[in-house]
Every structure is written in structure tokens, then in C-alpha cells.
Design a protein around this motif. Sequence first.
Motif, PDB file in Angstrom:
ATOM      1  N   THR A  70     -35.722   3.987   0.625  1.00 18.75           N
ATOM      2  CA  THR A  70     -36.397   4.438  -0.591  1.00 18.75           C
ATOM      3  C   THR A  70     -35.375   4.665  -1.701  1.00 18.75           C
ATOM      4  O   THR A  70     -34.328   5.275  -1.472  1.00 18.75           O
ATOM      5  CB  THR A  70     -37.164   5.740  -0.329  1.00 18.75           C
ATOM      6  OG1 THR A  70     -38.162   5.497   0.664  1.00 18.75           O
ATOM      7  CG2 THR A  70     -37.829   6.263  -1.594  1.00 18.75           C
ATOM      8  N   ALA A 107     -40.963  11.125   9.991  1.00 18.29           N
ATOM      9  CA  ALA A 107     -42.000  10.175  10.378  1.00 18.29           C
ATOM     10  C   ALA A 107     -42.898  10.760  11.463  1.00 18.29           C
ATOM     11  O   ALA A 107     -42.413  11.335  12.447  1.00 18.29           O
ATOM     12  CB  ALA A 107     -41.374   8.875  10.861  1.00 18.29           C
ATOM     13  N   ASP A 150     -54.886   1.647   7.221  1.00 14.31           N
ATOM     14  CA  ASP A 150     -53.430   1.614   7.340  1.00 14.31           C
ATOM     15  C   ASP A 150     -53.022   2.787   8.217  1.00 14.31           C
ATOM     16  O   ASP A 150     -53.333   3.939   7.899  1.00 14.31           O
ATOM     17  CB  ASP A 150     -52.753   1.728   5.973  1.00 14.31           C
ATOM     18  CG  ASP A 150     -51.240   1.813   6.102  1.00 14.31           C
ATOM     19  OD1 ASP A 150     -50.674   0.932   6.767  1.00 14.31           O
ATOM     20  OD2 ASP A 150     -50.643   2.763   5.560  1.00 14.31           O
ATOM     21  N   SER A 178     -46.401   5.378  11.771  1.00 10.62           N
ATOM     22  CA  SER A 178     -45.538   6.551  11.768  1.00 10.62           C
ATOM     23  C   SER A 178     -44.820   6.594  10.427  1.00 10.62           C
ATOM     24  O   SER A 178     -43.909   5.790  10.173  1.00 10.62           O
ATOM     25  CB  SER A 178     -44.534   6.467  12.926  1.00 10.62           C
ATOM     26  OG  SER A 178     -43.756   7.639  13.003  1.00 10.62           O
ATOM     27  N   TYR A 179     -45.222   7.522   9.554  1.00  5.25           N
ATOM     28  CA  TYR A 179     -44.737   7.569   8.185  1.00  5.25           C
ATOM     29  C   TYR A 179     -44.177   8.952   7.843  1.00  5.25           C
ATOM     30  O   TYR A 179     -44.620   9.965   8.392  1.00  5.25           O
ATOM     31  CB  TYR A 179     -45.849   7.238   7.196  1.00  5.25           C
ATOM     32  CG  TYR A 179     -46.515   5.894   7.421  1.00  5.25           C
ATOM     33  CD1 TYR A 179     -45.759   4.733   7.511  1.00  5.25           C
ATOM     34  CD2 TYR A 179     -47.898   5.793   7.534  1.00  5.25           C
ATOM     35  CE1 TYR A 179     -46.358   3.504   7.706  1.00  5.25           C
ATOM     36  CE2 TYR A 179     -48.512   4.576   7.729  1.00  5.25           C
ATOM     37  CZ  TYR A 179     -47.732   3.426   7.812  1.00  5.25           C
ATOM     38  OH  TYR A 179     -48.332   2.207   8.009  1.00  5.25           O
ATOM     39  N   TYR A 198     -44.000  10.080   4.457  1.00  3.25           N
ATOM     40  CA  TYR A 198     -44.503  10.618   3.202  1.00  3.25           C
ATOM     41  C   TYR A 198     -45.998  10.377   3.004  1.00  3.25           C
ATOM     42  O   TYR A 198     -46.727  11.274   2.616  1.00  3.25           O
ATOM     43  CB  TYR A 198     -43.731  10.024   2.015  1.00  3.25           C
ATOM     44  CG  TYR A 198     -42.268  10.354   2.043  1.00  3.25           C
ATOM     45  CD1 TYR A 198     -41.798  11.521   1.467  1.00  3.25           C
ATOM     46  CD2 TYR A 198     -41.360   9.511   2.686  1.00  3.25           C
ATOM     47  CE1 TYR A 198     -40.449  11.844   1.508  1.00  3.25           C
ATOM     48  CE2 TYR A 198     -40.009   9.825   2.732  1.00  3.25           C
ATOM     49  CZ  TYR A 198     -39.559  10.990   2.140  1.00  3.25           C
ATOM     50  OH  TYR A 198     -38.229  11.310   2.198  1.00  3.25           O
ATOM     51  N   TYR A 199     -46.460   9.160   3.255  1.00  2.00           N
ATOM     52  CA  TYR A 199     -47.865   8.859   3.006  1.00  2.00           C
ATOM     53  C   TYR A 199     -48.310   7.657   3.831  1.00  2.00           C
ATOM     54  O   TYR A 199     -47.501   6.833   4.266  1.00  2.00           O
ATOM     55  CB  TYR A 199     -48.125   8.590   1.516  1.00  2.00           C
ATOM     56  CG  TYR A 199     -47.383   7.413   0.938  1.00  2.00           C
ATOM     57  CD1 TYR A 199     -47.874   6.110   1.062  1.00  2.00           C
ATOM     58  CD2 TYR A 199     -46.193   7.591   0.247  1.00  2.00           C
ATOM     59  CE1 TYR A 199     -47.196   5.034   0.522  1.00  2.00           C
ATOM     60  CE2 TYR A 199     -45.503   6.523  -0.294  1.00  2.00           C
ATOM     61  CZ  TYR A 199     -46.014   5.243  -0.165  1.00  2.00           C
ATOM     62  OH  TYR A 199     -45.340   4.166  -0.701  1.00  2.00           O
ATOM     63  N   ALA A 200     -49.636   7.589   4.052  1.00  5.21           N
ATOM     64  CA  ALA A 200     -50.283   6.406   4.612  1.00  5.21           C
ATOM     65  C   ALA A 200     -51.120   5.770   3.517  1.00  5.21           C
ATOM     66  O   ALA A 200     -51.716   6.460   2.692  1.00  5.21           O
ATOM     67  CB  ALA A 200     -51.160   6.775   5.798  1.00  5.21           C
TER      68      ALA A 200
END
Length: 292
Positions: free
Chosen positions: A74, A235, A252, A255-256, A258-260
Motif C-alpha cells: 500500500t 489480516a 468479495d 483475509s484482509y 482494512y476492508y473487503a
Amino acid sequence: MSAPRPMIIALLVGLAAVLFPQAASARETTAMASHKSPFNCGKTFYANNWTPTHNPSGSIDWQTYGGDAVNGETVRATAAGTASFHNAGSTSYGQWVEIRHSDGTRTRYAHLATMVRAAGGSMSVSQGTAIGTVGATGGTNAPHLHYEQRTSTGAMDTSPTVDGVTISLGQKKAVTSTNSCGGSSNPYTPAEVCGSGYGVIDSAALTGGRVYLLYNSGNGYNCVVTLKTSGVGTASSMSAFLEPQGASRTTDSGSYGYYAGPVKRSAPGQCVKWGGSIGSSSYTSPFEHCGS
């Protein structure tokens, strides 16, 4: 008839200003020294101010450090300002962003794999706002982030400072980011994730976050995104989904940190079912918002 002498002098001064931009003022130098690294908190990458053929001279190539590859990382604003998004295609900077700061100075971020706005777009950013991801677009053959600090006249700062570390011409230094280290707040907003033209029309609370439904009246698309409010940057299992009535569901999940999402579907005048999850906490709406 020859031009008057004062006019000739004025023309020469103006030409010199174009060909030889002024160095940073003391105020600009102080402001640029407050810039953070363009990466997530705690990330360490090499800042390479290499010579003699790097163009423009004084720009930084952020490269892989140790076992942490820079590709896909990022990219964050090193200071607050107004970001504009550009695409030079397969040449030059490739996909790139310029941020103009309040004192007139600017920073540039080039060779991005993705950008949070389409080329031609713009947005206000705070220090730490995500603007894209590292890639190898444009005139390069290896993933890295090309970074510049420029004065209000356009001149390069050839010894830029980030996170208190000055990298002068010919130097290569490992810099650890303190960008976005100020707590657990998510640097993204639903509108940033979905893009220009989208506005929030509904949301629902989840344990550790919130799921949002947005709509773009310009193109008739809905958008759903799930944002974390705790465990930000770590994540974990998340999802976001959108289902226009009478059509299949788009989801969607993964394993994230910040956001999906964003999950976008065309649904002008249609009812939609939407929702998302963080871990075991989930929300599913009824079919609703039939006119938007």
C-alpha cells in the motif's frame, strides 16, 4: 525597433525562472522534512537516491528490504494535500499520483500497480491516506515506488527527508515507516474504496467494523464495502456482498487488513440485498432501497 532594456531584463528573468526553478525556501524545507514514509506503519524499505543517471536527479526509488518485497505494498500520502491521479500508459511514470500540499510543495508517486481513483480524478488526502499500490507500470521493468519531493516552483529536493531520515544524492538507506501509526483508525473511507461519485445510503454495525451500501446516481451502480474499526492492518476473514433482486449475488471475501470489497453492481430502480462480515459477525439486509 528593439525592445526596451527593462522589458529584455524582465524576459530574461522570467526565462531563468522556467529553466532554473528556485530552491526550496526555509519554510518549504521545514515542511518537507515533516513527511512520513509512503508505506504502512512499521514497514521498512530501502530508499535509494542513486546517481548519476536517475531521472529526475534526486528522486527516490523505494525498493525491497530484506525478506519484505515492496511489490504490491500500500502506498500512502507522505503529507496532507490534494491528490491528482494520472496514467502515462506504458511509458514514463506509468500510473502515478501527484499531491499538492498547502505550502505549494508537491510529492509524486509513480509506477503504481493500482490507484484509488481513476486517471483524471482527484481527492483531498491526509497524511497516511492510501492512494495506490506499488507496481511496475510505465518505463520500468522491476516493481518499485518512484518518489519525488518538489518545491512550489517545481524544483527537485535532491536530498529529501522522510520519517526524519535524509537521503542525499548517492545514498541508499533503510527507512522504517511511522505513517498511520496513530492508533487503530482505518485510513480508508467507504467513498474512497468505491470511488468517485459514490455516496453512502445505508450501513450496519459489525463486531470490529461496519458494512456500507453506497450508490452512484450518475451510473446507476450500487457498491458495498466492509471496513474494519479494530484490528486495523492485521489480516483476518472479511467479506462484502451485493445482490440485485432477481440476479445472482456477487461476493468479495478473503483475509484482509482494512476492508473487503468494493463489490459493485448495476441496479438502477432495483431492490438490492447487501451485507458483509468480519470474522463470525455478519449482516444481511432484506431486499430494500428499491429506488436507488
